[in-house]
Design a protein around this motif. Structure first.
Motif, short mmCIF file in Angstrom:
data_model
loop_
_atom_site.label_atom_id
_atom_site.label_comp_id
_atom_site.label_asym_id
_atom_site.label_seq_id
_atom_site.Cartn_x
_atom_site.Cartn_y
_atom_site.Cartn_z
N SER A 2 0.84 -1.19 0.00
CA SER A 2 0.00 0.00 0.00
C SER A 2 0.88 1.25 0.00
O SER A 2 2.04 1.20 0.36
CB SER A 2 -0.93 -0.02 1.21
N PHE A 3 0.30 2.34 -0.40
CA PHE A 3 1.01 3.61 -0.52
C PHE A 3 0.29 4.63 0.33
O PHE A 3 -0.84 5.01 0.04
CB PHE A 3 1.04 4.01 -2.00
N ILE A 4 0.92 5.03 1.43
CA ILE A 4 0.32 6.05 2.30
C ILE A 4 0.94 7.40 1.96
O ILE A 4 2.14 7.58 2.10
CB ILE A 4 0.57 5.74 3.79
N ASN A 5 0.13 8.31 1.49
CA ASN A 5 0.62 9.62 1.11
C ASN A 5 0.17 10.64 2.16
O ASN A 5 -0.99 11.06 2.16
CB ASN A 5 0.08 9.98 -0.28
N TYR A 6 1.11 11.00 3.04
CA TYR A 6 0.78 11.97 4.09
C TYR A 6 0.58 13.37 3.52
O TYR A 6 -0.09 14.19 4.12
CB TYR A 6 1.88 12.01 5.15
N LEU A 191 -3.40 -3.06 7.41
CA LEU A 191 -2.79 -1.74 7.59
C LEU A 191 -2.79 -1.34 9.05
O LEU A 191 -1.86 -0.71 9.54
CB LEU A 191 -3.59 -0.68 6.83
N GLY A 194 0.15 -2.67 10.71
CA GLY A 194 1.46 -2.16 10.31
C GLY A 194 1.83 -0.86 11.00
O GLY A 194 0.99 -0.20 11.60
N GLY A 195 3.11 -0.47 10.88
CA GLY A 195 3.58 0.80 11.45
C GLY A 195 3.36 1.93 10.48
O GLY A 195 2.89 1.73 9.36
N ALA A 196 3.73 3.15 10.88
CA ALA A 196 3.56 4.31 10.01
C ALA A 196 4.58 4.33 8.90
O ALA A 196 4.34 4.82 7.81
CB ALA A 196 3.68 5.59 10.82
N GLY A 197 5.76 3.79 9.19
CA GLY A 197 6.83 3.80 8.20
C GLY A 197 6.76 2.59 7.32
O GLY A 197 5.82 2.41 6.59
N GLY A 198 7.75 1.75 7.42
CA GLY A 198 7.77 0.57 6.55
C GLY A 198 8.67 0.85 5.39
O GLY A 198 9.68 0.21 5.20
N GLY A 199 8.30 1.87 4.66
CA GLY A 199 9.18 2.47 3.67
C GLY A 199 9.74 1.59 2.58
O GLY A 199 10.32 2.10 1.63
N ALA A 200 9.64 0.32 2.69
CA ALA A 200 10.27 -0.53 1.69
C ALA A 200 9.56 -0.43 0.36
O ALA A 200 8.34 -0.53 0.30
CB ALA A 200 10.28 -1.96 2.17
N MET A 201 10.31 -0.19 -0.65
CA MET A 201 9.72 -0.11 -2.00
C MET A 201 10.47 -1.02 -2.93
O MET A 201 11.66 -1.20 -2.80
CB MET A 201 9.88 1.29 -2.55
#
Lengths: 202, 165
Positions: A2-6, A191, A194-201
């Motif tokens: 998923s892609f979280i766009n703050y 979701l 999961g945490g706020a980050g994760g960041g893996a792409m």
């Protein structure tokens, strides 16, 4: 993934409809498209052959509304079901957040269902996913037809892990939204874990 | 970089601003019409330029499909990937490249520019984009490590049900 766009306060998730050829994956998306209000959907794209068989994928972007101040967007994809399009199927599974397996309930398609389910597992594993760890639901489509396999048999062959399952008739829309809702719910629950980050792409 | 299914790609205000600055500069210097960035799964990250009449969601999805298909072709002939794709139209052209190994950069341009100019400017901008995405990945990984709670940690069944009502 998923892609979280703050920045735009949006959350994007990818749902893939999998299953044997002619089981009704595209029909599921078409029904969702027809029944969704224009402001909640984008254009439906079908990359299909001249005979309207899916060649690469169908794509339907849906905006479901807000959750905790974030707009939720689901991108629905189908894979081409025909056996020889396996290379394309693998590509579409990349970055998947949830899977819907659409089974064709007709007796003569029983083997095709089993083969497609095995193919799904193999292709997911190739991408580093495990089916039993992904949000996953099964839809038994074409329940309106006369020559269908019993639910008991389909269940024992296709759903040993007891994931959420729905009987459907995608042409009339029966079970279509129930299926979509179930997989979307599982994705959002994932979701939540999961945490706020994760960041893996990538 | 793991690719486990639980991983999430995150974008923050600060990084988005930096990315848009690079995009605006590229748009100007390459004389382009539109620039957008897409993740490899087909989700639009951001776009700048003349986007009003463009279906950017569809463009993003098809671009990712395009990159995925040519990536599949590359592997079949023993290449890692084709890092640049170019589609030439009668008026408008599309230049697609991969930046930072994971994000797709799309530049749409017409006769006011040229392939040579676009290639040159894209090459320059790619390093800037690459750096931002690297920083972004580090930041997200750090937040994950620090256990910053997900904004979705508190969602309830009712929240989810309301989406479908």
């Amino acid at each position: 993934m998923s892609f979280i766009n703050y920045a735009s306060r949006e959350i994007n998730c990818k749902i893939v409809y999998y299953g044997p050829g002619l089981c009704g994956k595209t029909t599921n998306l078409q029904f969702v498209y027809q029944k969704t209000s224009p402001d909640a959907k984008g254009k439906m794209i079908s990359l299909a052959t001249e005979t309207e068989r899916t060649l690469f994928f169908d794509f339907l972007p849906l905006a479901l509304g807000e959750i905790r101040g974030f707009k939720t967007r689901f991108h629905l994809y189908t894979v081409p079901g025909q056996v020889f399009y396996d290379a394309s199927r693998k590509l579409i599974l990349k970055g998947v957040d949830g899977v819907v397996f659409v089974a064709d309930s007709q007796e003569e398609r029983l083997d095709a269902n089993i083969e497609s389910m095995e193919n799904l597992k193999v292709n997911l594993e190739e991408q580093g996913y495990q089916l039993d760890k992904l949000p996953f639901v099964i839809q038994y489509n074409k329940r309106d037809l006369p020559n269908v396999t019993s639910m008991e048999e389909l269940r024992s062959l296709l759903n040993p892990n007891n994931v959420p399952e729905y009987e459907a008739c995608a042409t009339t829309g029966e079970g279509v939204f129930e299926t979509l809702k179930a997989v979307a719910k599982l994705i959002l629950m994932e979701l939540k874990k999961g945490g706020a980050g994760g960041g893996a792409m990538g | 970089m793991s690719s486990s299914h639980s991983s999430t790609f995150v974008m923050y205000d600060e990084e988005l601003r930096k990315i848009n600055m690079v995009s605006e500069k590229l748009l100007r210097e390459a004389n382009a019409k539109v620039i957008f960035l897409v993740d490899k799964n087909g989700q639009l990250i951001t776009s700048v330029g003349e986007t009003e009449h463009l279906d950017t969601t569809s463009l993003a999805s098809l671009t990712a499909g395009n990159i995925a298909a040519t990536g599949g072709l590359a592997k079949l002939i023993g290449e890692k990937e084709f890092s640049i794709l170019f589609h030439e139209g009668e008026k408008d052209n599309i230049h697609i490249s991969i930046v930072g190994g994971r994000v797709i950069l799309v530049v749409i341009f017409d006769t006011r520019s040229s392939l040579g100019l676009v290639r040159l400017r894209v090459k320059k901008a790619s390093d800037d984009y690459g750096q931002i995405f690297e920083d972004l990945a580090k930041k997200a990984a750090q937040e994950d490590k620090d256990g910053v709670p997900s904004p979705f940690a508190e969602i309830t069944d009712d929240d989810i049900d309301n989406l479908f009502s």
